[in-house]
Design an enzyme around this catalytic site. Structure first.
Site, short mmCIF file in Angstrom:
data_model
loop_
_atom_site.label_atom_id
_atom_site.label_comp_id
_atom_site.label_asym_id
_atom_site.label_seq_id
_atom_site.Cartn_x
_atom_site.Cartn_y
_atom_site.Cartn_z
CB CYS A 35 -0.42 3.79 0.72
SG CYS A 35 -0.58 5.56 0.90
CB CYS A 38 -2.59 5.77 -1.55
SG CYS A 38 -0.83 6.09 -1.28
#
Length: 115
Positions: A35, A38
């Site tokens: 991600c 993230c």
């Protein structure tokens, strides 16, 4: 999982102890290696953990290796941030955000703790 400096990693095995049983409010980032947003949040979480260690515990949970907790809280998007207080989720936020906005949202969720 790309771990933010100064931010503990929690797992399905210790989530109840580290988050539900925590004395202070806890910000959990549900995250994943794959991600990109993230990864962007790493420095933000590091800064938040460094600035508020007495008032807020900041932890990360890898969704790929901790499916029980991820499913229990119906986390579908990464990153998802959940604020827990007294063992209960009091706020959920989805998506990367700048530090100032994250702090404002945390202060809204925990007005007597963060101001």
């Amino acid at each position: 999982m790309i771990k933010a400096a100064g931010v503990a990693e929690v797992t399905d095995a210790d989530f109840a102890t580290e988050v539900i049983g925590a004395e202070q409010p806890v910000l959990v980032e549900f995250t994943a290696d794959w991600c990109p947003p993230c990864r962007q949040m790493g420095p933000v979480l590091t800064a938040l953990a460094a600035e508020e260690p007495e008032r807020l515990k900041v932890v990360q949970l890898d969704v790929d290796t901790n499916p029980e907790t991820t499913n229990a809280y119906k986390v579908l998007s990464m990153p998802t941030f959940m604020v827990f207080r007294n063992g209960e989720p009091v706020r959920s936020m989805v998506g990367a955000r700048p530090k100032r906005r994250l702090f404002e949202e945390l202060a809204d969720a925990l007005p007597d703790v963060l101001r």
